[in-house]
Design an enzyme around this catalytic site. Structure first.
Site, PDB file in Angstrom:
ATOM      1  N   CYS A 133       0.735  -0.954  -0.425  1.00  0.00           N
ATOM      2  CA  CYS A 133       0.076  -0.093  -0.321  1.00  0.00           C
ATOM      3  C   CYS A 133       1.037   1.329   0.124  1.00  0.00           C
ATOM      4  CB  CYS A 133      -0.736   0.580   1.287  1.00  0.00           C
ATOM      5  SG  CYS A 133      -1.943  -0.732   1.247  1.00  0.00           S
ATOM      6  N   ASP A 323      -2.819  -0.318  11.026  1.00  0.00           N
ATOM      7  CA  ASP A 323      -4.098  -1.266  10.363  1.00  0.00           C
ATOM      8  C   ASP A 323      -6.139  -1.098  10.843  1.00  0.00           C
ATOM      9  OD1 ASP A 323      -2.608  -1.943   8.708  1.00  0.00           O
ATOM     10  OD2 ASP A 323      -1.982  -2.867  10.319  1.00  0.00           O
ATOM     11  N   VAL A 345       2.671   5.573  13.151  1.00  0.00           N
ATOM     12  CA  VAL A 345       3.725   4.359  12.401  1.00  0.00           C
ATOM     13  C   VAL A 345       3.800   4.737  10.890  1.00  0.00           C
ATOM     14  CG1 VAL A 345       3.289   2.132  11.781  1.00  0.00           C
ATOM     15  CG2 VAL A 345       2.551   2.677  13.854  1.00  0.00           C
TER      16      VAL A 345
HETATM   17  N1  EPU Z   1      10.940   1.243   8.242  1.00  0.00           N
HETATM   18  C1  EPU Z   1      12.121   2.157   7.488  1.00  0.00           C
HETATM   19  N2  EPU Z   1      12.356   1.311   7.159  1.00  0.00           N
HETATM   20  C2  EPU Z   1      13.031  -0.044   7.231  1.00  0.00           C
HETATM   21  C3  EPU Z   1      11.397  -1.038   7.339  1.00  0.00           C
HETATM   22  C4  EPU Z   1      10.631   0.164   7.948  1.00  0.00           C
HETATM   23  O1  EPU Z   1      11.982   3.419   8.362  1.00  0.00           O
HETATM   24  O2  EPU Z   1      13.090  -0.631   5.948  1.00  0.00           O
HETATM   25  C5  EPU Z   1       9.144   2.165   8.545  1.00  0.00           C
HETATM   26  C6  EPU Z   1       7.848   2.146   7.747  1.00  0.00           C
HETATM   27  O3  EPU Z   1       8.749   3.243   7.240  1.00  0.00           O
HETATM   28  C7  EPU Z   1       7.084   2.635   9.229  1.00  0.00           C
HETATM   29  C8  EPU Z   1       7.750   1.967   9.803  1.00  0.00           C
HETATM   30  O4  EPU Z   1       9.068   1.834  10.119  1.00  0.00           O
HETATM   31  O5  EPU Z   1       6.925   4.535   8.828  1.00  0.00           O
HETATM   32  C9  EPU Z   1       7.016   0.269  10.358  1.00  0.00           C
HETATM   33  O6  EPU Z   1       7.084  -0.499   9.381  1.00  0.00           O
HETATM   34  P1  EPU Z   1       6.984  -1.936   9.132  1.00  0.00           P
HETATM   35  O7  EPU Z   1       8.193  -2.178   8.434  1.00  0.00           O
HETATM   36  O8  EPU Z   1       6.615  -2.663  10.297  1.00  0.00           O
HETATM   37  O9  EPU Z   1       5.710  -2.319   8.605  1.00  0.00           O
HETATM   38  P2  EPU Z   1       6.090  -3.091   7.365  1.00  0.00           P
HETATM   39  O10 EPU Z   1       6.369  -4.926   8.065  1.00  0.00           O
HETATM   40  O11 EPU Z   1       6.322  -2.580   6.072  1.00  0.00           O
HETATM   41  C10 EPU Z   1       3.814  -4.529   7.968  1.00  0.00           C
HETATM   42  C11 EPU Z   1       1.802  -4.462   7.662  1.00  0.00           C
HETATM   43  C12 EPU Z   1       1.393  -3.900   7.455  1.00  0.00           C
HETATM   44  C13 EPU Z   1       1.265  -3.078   8.800  1.00  0.00           C
HETATM   45  C14 EPU Z   1       3.094  -2.583   8.841  1.00  0.00           C
HETATM   46  C15 EPU Z   1       2.536  -2.400  11.120  1.00  0.00           C
HETATM   47  C16 EPU Z   1       2.606  -6.927   6.722  1.00  0.00           C
HETATM   48  C17 EPU Z   1       2.531  -7.709   4.923  1.00  0.00           C
HETATM   49  N3  EPU Z   1       2.383  -5.100   6.259  1.00  0.00           N
HETATM   50  O12 EPU Z   1       4.215  -3.562   7.205  1.00  0.00           O
HETATM   51  O13 EPU Z   1      -0.233  -3.997   6.885  1.00  0.00           O
HETATM   52  O14 EPU Z   1       0.554  -1.891   8.291  1.00  0.00           O
HETATM   53  O15 EPU Z   1       3.514  -3.644   9.686  1.00  0.00           O
HETATM   54  O16 EPU Z   1       1.746  -3.133  11.959  1.00  0.00           O
HETATM   55  O17 EPU Z   1       2.884  -7.187   7.238  1.00  0.00           O
HETATM   56  C18 EPU Z   1      -2.081  -2.906   5.909  1.00  0.00           C
HETATM   57  O18 EPU Z   1      -2.392  -4.716   6.349  1.00  0.00           O
HETATM   58  O19 EPU Z   1      -2.730  -2.833   5.455  1.00  0.00           O
HETATM   59  C19 EPU Z   1      -0.371  -2.893   6.317  1.00  0.00           C
HETATM   60  C20 EPU Z   1      -0.271  -1.625   5.842  1.00  0.00           C
END
Ligand code: EPU
Length: 451
Positions: A133, A323, A345
């Site tokens: 997204c 979410d 977040v």
């Molecule tokens: N971030 C960084 N650098 C990185 C990784 C993350 O700066 O290398 C930042 C992101 O930009 C964000 C924050 O850290 O501001 C949190 O990101 P995170 O890595 O926790 O998110 P994600 O793993 O990419 C998963 C879910 C999301 C959910 C988030 C938070 C999956 C596939 N996606 O994303 O789900 O919102 O954790 O719980 O597991 C959704 O379901 O609609 C969705 C977006």
């Protein structure tokens, strides 16, 4: 095409829905395994020497994407005897042909999690450009830094990432700047077969991560979770397969709960688990929603009378998850007074508010941190706080789905509104909401694909 793929494609090919709102949603829906666990458990299977069996698998687009990607890498993925079970056999893992993987560029963020497993199995990996997204910049710097600390060599090329591990992968000490869900999973999936011990500080500890740890432990991994977000992993040489039932989807459960509240209805969410929804349930109660926890799920309803405004911040677990934010905001448009939501977040997860305003909601978005805790986005001009003034009478409008959670929230808002709305781009919702159209119809929603 398997029956499972057909069911997903039926929901993802519907592009535009005509929604006639004003009717409370009443009835029952069932949630299955979490979108944010299932694809990752599928990736974990690549680490094993034997087949794994994953049950409670939802029919959603993200699962289909990962299934295709694993198959391209030589993993046999078969439907199990039960309709919601997958059997994943990793005995013939191989490098996929580049043009085949590139087809998946932009489709999902899960491919980045294949790095560790492919490095262990093949010594190298190619990861196409990531999708997911558009709710912020969504960098992968934490992932790449962590992989480098394990000893991987990461090369960024225009078509994607080429990663190799010429000297193997070795356990390391990593401290995350932010408790990122994806990076914690990256570290887990890499450390379990790295040589020696890995210590991860400031780790994310979402229920889906704990479930992934359970999967890995079943495969033979040694992982301990200490206090203060510290996870320690002792690498092992080989892992076996697992038999696992995925944790239920707490995001979907929260979405249906908000749909019940916003439309003045009552929805029993079968399989919703109190333990994963504890923070959500507190907020639901504070807003004035009612719920009853049973052995089979949770019943959510609007008890009549007025709903109460509140101030809320999203946060990593055990905070109020990002979410849940969008569906809750739709319900807050019906609460009396001023509600404040501070999104901490993602920097850009309030873009959907404009469309709610077009439906008649009173929402003002600010770049200041309107919350008790200043966050990373406060001084960087990101519109990440919202003030919602209610209750508002919503009316029909023409909407285009921006992202997964925003999209589902538009549907809820259109159902809470009087009159007809046209919602375009609803195919995105099939990425994370299983059979959403059928479920809406079962709850009495008047939704029809546009001709
Ligand atoms: N971030 C960084 N650098 C990185 C990784 C993350 O700066 O290398 C930042 C992101 O930009 C964000 C924050 O850290 O501001 C949190 O990101 P995170 O890595 O926790 O998110 P994600 O793993 O990419 C998963 C879910 C999301 C959910 C988030 C938070 C999956 C596939 N996606 O994303 O789900 O919102 O954790 O719980 O597991 C959704 O379901 O609609 C969705 C977006």
């Amino acid at each position: 095409m398997s029956e499972r793929s057909e069911a997903v494609s039926h929901h993802s090919t519907v592009d535009t829905l005509v929604v006639s709102g004003g009717t409370p949603l009443v009835g029952e829906v069932a949630v299955r395994g979490a979108k944010n666990l299932v694809p990752k458990a599928m990736v974990a299977a690549v680490l094993g020497d034997y087949p794994s069996v994953l049950s409670n698998v939802p029919q959603i687009r993200d699962v289909e994407i990962v299934r295709n990607l694993l198959e391209l890498h030589g993993v046999t993925v078969a439907d199990g005897e039960a309709a919601d079970t997958l059997v994943l056999d990793p005995s013939r893992v191989e490098q996929a042909a580049l043009p085949d993987i590139e087809v998946h560029a932009g489709a999902s963020r899960i491919p980045i999690l294949l790095c560790g497993p492919l490095l262990h199995r093949l010594g190298h990996a190619f990861i196409p450009d990531l999708g997911g997204c558009k709710i912020g910049d969504r960098p992968i710097n934490f992932h790449l830094d962590a992989l480098r600390q394990f000893g991987a060599v990461v090369e960024k090329r225009p078509e994607g990432l080429h990663i190799s591990a010429p000297r193997g992968l070795t356990g390391t000490k990593i401290e995350l700047a932010y408790p990122s869900v994806g990076t914690t999973e990256q570290v887990l999936l890499t450390a379990v077969r790295a040589q020696g011990v890995t210590e991860l500080r400031n780790a994310a500890v979402e229920p889906e991560i704990i479930d992934l740890i359970c999967v890995l432990q079943k495969m033979g991994a040694i992982i301990s979770i200490d206090t203060d977000r510290i996870i320690r992993i002792t690498g092992v040489e080989r892992l076996g397969g697992y038999i696992h039932e995925a944790v239920p989807d707490r995001m979907e459960a929260g979405s249906w709960a908000c749909a019940a509240l916003a439309t003045g209805g009552e929805v029993f969410v079968r399989n919703a688990r109190q333990v994963d929804l504890m923070t959500f349930l507190n907020v639901y109660r504070r807003v004035g929603g009612a719920f009853q926890v049973t052995a089979d799920g949770i019943r959510f309803w609007h008890p009549g009378g007025k709903l109460d405004a509140l101030a809320l911040e999203t946060d990593v677990h055990p905070g109020f998850m990002t979410d849940w934010q969008q569906p809750l905001v739709v319900a807050l448009t019906q609460a009396t007074g001023l509600s404040i939501v501070h999104e901490t977040v993602y920097e850009n997860r309030l873009g959907y508010a404009d469309a709610l305003v077009r439906l008649g909601a009173h929402i003002q978005v600010y770049s200041e941190c309107l919350g008790a805790t200043p966050c990373r986005f406060g001084r960087r001009n990101f519109s990440h706080s919202a003030v919602i003034s209610g209750p508002s009478s919503l009316h029909g409008a023409d909407l285009r789905v921006p992202d997964l959670r925003g999209g589902f929230s538009y549907l809820i808002a259109a159902l809470a509104a009087q009159g007809r709305s046209t919602v375009h781009g609803v195919g995105i919702i099939a990425r994370g909401y299983e059979a959403f159209l059928t479920k809406l119809e079962d709850l009495g929603a008047q939704v029809e694909p546009a001709c």
